[in-house]
Design a protein around this motif. Structure first.
Motif, mmCIF file in Angstrom:
data_model
loop_
_atom_site.group_PDB
_atom_site.id
_atom_site.type_symbol
_atom_site.label_atom_id
_atom_site.label_comp_id
_atom_site.label_asym_id
_atom_site.label_seq_id
_atom_site.Cartn_x
_atom_site.Cartn_y
_atom_site.Cartn_z
ATOM 1 N N THR A 18 35.094 37.324 36.446
ATOM 2 C CA THR A 18 34.875 39.001 35.924
ATOM 3 C C THR A 18 33.818 39.413 36.794
ATOM 4 O O THR A 18 33.787 40.543 37.094
ATOM 5 C CB THR A 18 34.285 38.669 34.535
ATOM 6 N N LYS A 21 35.261 40.200 40.517
ATOM 7 C CA LYS A 21 35.909 41.315 40.178
ATOM 8 C C LYS A 21 35.047 42.720 40.528
ATOM 9 O O LYS A 21 35.309 43.696 40.841
ATOM 10 C CB LYS A 21 36.940 41.331 39.296
ATOM 11 N N GLU A 22 34.360 42.544 39.571
ATOM 12 C CA GLU A 22 33.458 43.869 39.165
ATOM 13 C C GLU A 22 32.556 44.190 40.433
ATOM 14 O O GLU A 22 32.384 45.272 40.691
ATOM 15 C CB GLU A 22 32.566 43.803 37.774
ATOM 16 N N ALA A 25 34.621 45.586 43.157
ATOM 17 C CA ALA A 25 35.047 47.130 43.015
ATOM 18 C C ALA A 25 33.982 47.898 43.248
ATOM 19 O O ALA A 25 34.099 48.898 43.687
ATOM 20 C CB ALA A 25 35.524 47.345 41.406
ATOM 21 N N ARG A 71 48.033 44.094 44.557
ATOM 22 C CA ARG A 71 47.492 45.034 43.533
ATOM 23 C C ARG A 71 48.439 45.476 42.547
ATOM 24 O O ARG A 71 49.437 45.908 42.935
ATOM 25 C CB ARG A 71 46.640 45.856 44.130
ATOM 26 N N ASP A 74 47.374 46.084 36.275
ATOM 27 C CA ASP A 74 46.306 45.452 35.595
ATOM 28 C C ASP A 74 45.772 44.301 36.564
ATOM 29 O O ASP A 74 45.600 43.364 36.039
ATOM 30 C CB ASP A 74 46.873 44.724 34.159
ATOM 31 N N GLY A 75 45.398 44.842 37.580
ATOM 32 C CA GLY A 75 44.384 43.944 38.405
ATOM 33 C C GLY A 75 45.207 43.345 39.496
ATOM 34 O O GLY A 75 46.486 43.326 39.597
ATOM 35 N N GLN A 76 44.480 42.339 39.995
ATOM 36 C CA GLN A 76 45.136 41.595 41.368
ATOM 37 C C GLN A 76 46.020 40.404 40.798
ATOM 38 O O GLN A 76 45.403 39.798 39.932
ATOM 39 C CB GLN A 76 43.964 41.054 42.199
#
Ligand code: DC
Length: 224
Positions: A18, A21-22, A25, A71, A74-76
């Protein structure tokens, strides 16, 4: 600001992905979930019906395994030989097998080489167990995430419920403890904190508090 490598290590289910990823980004960096790579190898081994004790058979199989990321909305997602296997790798069964195949030196060398290649251009956030110690020992920012086993089991339990599984809390907690034990006691690259890693214990932190803290550490590392 200079582009750096961010290595995030820690126990299972402590929210590494989490945060990673954040942060990726936020920074415009590439995110690499190395646990997903071990899980993809585990899925391949499970599908082939090979025992994890048969290291030679697993070694023979490795050249047949191609792991990539795509990608999606809903994300990787992780791909195994071109197949999107994201939903197949997140089960307890594959997680357990991943923990076992990750004890094998041949598997680790196979994946570490690919992970190091991904970091050549920097601008990467990678999470796993050995990123700050083995994959990128010179990473500019190393975080070691931790939370109590009970807190992590509770998070994992809710995640599995959300996926429609019917977990039993005691089983999830036992699984977390067993995985911790295996991850920290294996001979090959055991999970340990790099001497220069910053410990982030998130047992009592909200996601927002933790993210603010991590963004600050990132900004400091970029301006060093
Ligand atoms: O983070 P995860 O639960 O998806 O990882 C699955 C298993 O893979 C976990 O038991 C430990 C192993 N792993 C590893 O040994 N080294 C890594 N860099 C990442 C994961």
């Amino acid at each position: 600001m200079r582009r750096i490598i961010v290595a995030i290590d820690g126990y299972s289910s402590c929210g590494k992905s989490t945060i990673a990823k954040e942060l990726a980004a936020y920074a415009g960096y590439t995110y690499v979930d190395t646990g997903a790579m071990y899980r993809a190898v585990a899925l391949y081994v499970l599908r082939a019906g090979v025992e994890v004790s048969d290291e030679e058979a697993i070694k023979q199989m490795l050249p047949e395994i191609e792991i990539g990321f795509v990608r999606t909305a809903d994300g990787q997602h992780v791909c195994l030989n071109g197949e999107d296997v994201e939903k197949h790798i997140r089960t307890l069964e594959v997680g357990n097998m991943a923990s076992q195949v990750s004890t094998l030196g041949v598997v680790r060398r196979f994946l570490v080489e690919q992970q190091q290649a991904m970091g050549r251009e920097k601008g990467i956030v990678m999470d796993g167990r050995d990123i700050g110690t083995v994959v990128f020992p010179k990473a500019e920012l190393k975080l070691f995430l931790t939370a109590s086993a009970e807190v992590r089991a509770q998070r994992r339990y809710l995640e599995l419920q959300e996926k429609g599984e019917k977990p039993v809390f005691e089983d999830v907690l036992r699984d977390v403890n067993e995985r911790d034990y295996r991850d920290t006691h294996r001979q090959e690259s055991p999970l340990r904190q790099a001497a220069d890693a910053i410990v982030v214990d998130n047992s009592e932190m909200t996601r927002e508090e933790q993210m603010a803290h991590v963004k600050q550490l990132f900004a400091d590392a970029c301006s060093d």
